[in-house]
Design an enzyme around this catalytic site. Structure first.
Site, mmCIF file in Angstrom:
data_model
loop_
_atom_site.group_PDB
_atom_site.id
_atom_site.type_symbol
_atom_site.label_atom_id
_atom_site.label_comp_id
_atom_site.label_asym_id
_atom_site.label_seq_id
_atom_site.Cartn_x
_atom_site.Cartn_y
_atom_site.Cartn_z
ATOM 1 N N HIS A 1 0.893 -1.166 0.000
ATOM 2 C CA HIS A 1 0.000 0.000 0.000
ATOM 3 C C HIS A 1 0.924 1.208 0.000
ATOM 4 O O HIS A 1 2.013 1.159 0.580
ATOM 5 C CB HIS A 1 -0.885 0.015 1.246
ATOM 6 N N CYS B 1 -4.361 1.891 -4.884
ATOM 7 C CA CYS B 1 -3.689 2.943 -4.110
ATOM 8 C C CYS B 1 -2.325 3.296 -4.684
ATOM 9 O O CYS B 1 -1.902 4.458 -4.633
ATOM 10 C CB CYS B 1 -3.546 2.512 -2.650
#
Length: 193
Positions: free
Chosen positions: A29, A103
């Site tokens: 992430h 993301c």
């Protein structure tokens, strides 16, 4: 005064990443830190921005791994806020896709907007490989790919009463429609509606 732009990277699974990180892949992430706020992107069911803000290095559900100094931005804090709002039109929660719009795509785009440099490719390499080898992966592991379309989505329009006609740009190029600027070329014509 320029502000540093920092890419914060997290492990979504520390067990897998402990083995794969050294091979240049992993389940990561990423968020972009600027002016003391970290911006990231996630999915939800609504047709509104999926961009969210957190305190730096405190992304929910992820273990902080490292940060990369991406450069500096000359944008002010309010200009960064405006940029985030504009990016929210593309990065909507219901458009999130684990492989094609995640993301890491957002973080790379935001770094590019702020510094002129994208995020390092290794943060999203696993998603790229999964797209490449999608047909070999079990369907329960990955969502179906979203194929790009050349045809624009046309919303129904109400009939215009006689006497209230207006000129509407008409284009011969599907690409201009995809670019969102249908009437900019010199070969476009107008049609009466």
């Amino acid at each position: 005064m320029p502000s540093p732009v920092i890419l914060n990277i997290y492990d979504l699974t520390t067990q897998v990443n402990s083995w794969t990180y050294w091979c240049g892949v992993g389940v990561f992430h990423a968020g972009v830190e600027v002016y003391g706020i970290e911006y990231a992107y996630g999915g939800h069911d609504y047709d509104v921005s999926g961009i969210f803000a957190t305190r730096p290095r405190e992304a929910p559900g992820a273990a902080y791994r490292e940060c990369i100094h991406m450069g500096e931005t000359t944008l002010s804090a309010s200009q960064v806020q405006h940029l985030v709002q504009q990016m929210g039109h593309h990065y909507k929660g219901n458009k999130y896709h684990l492989l094609q719009l995640n993301c890491n795509h957002f973080a790379s785009d935001m770094c590019m907007q702020l510094t002129g440099k994208p995020a390092p490719s290794w943060i999203n390499r696993l998603a790229g490989l999964a797209v490449l080898f999608h047909c070999f992966l079990p369907g329960s592991w990955v969502p179906p790919l979203q194929t790009p379309t050349a045809a624009p989505v046309v919303e129904p329009t109400l009939p215009v009463p006689r006497g209230k006609r207006r000129a509407v740009p008409r284009t011969n190029s599907k690409q201009r429609l995809l670019d969102g600027n249908p009437g900019s070329d010199e070969d476009s014509a107008t049609t009466r509606v």
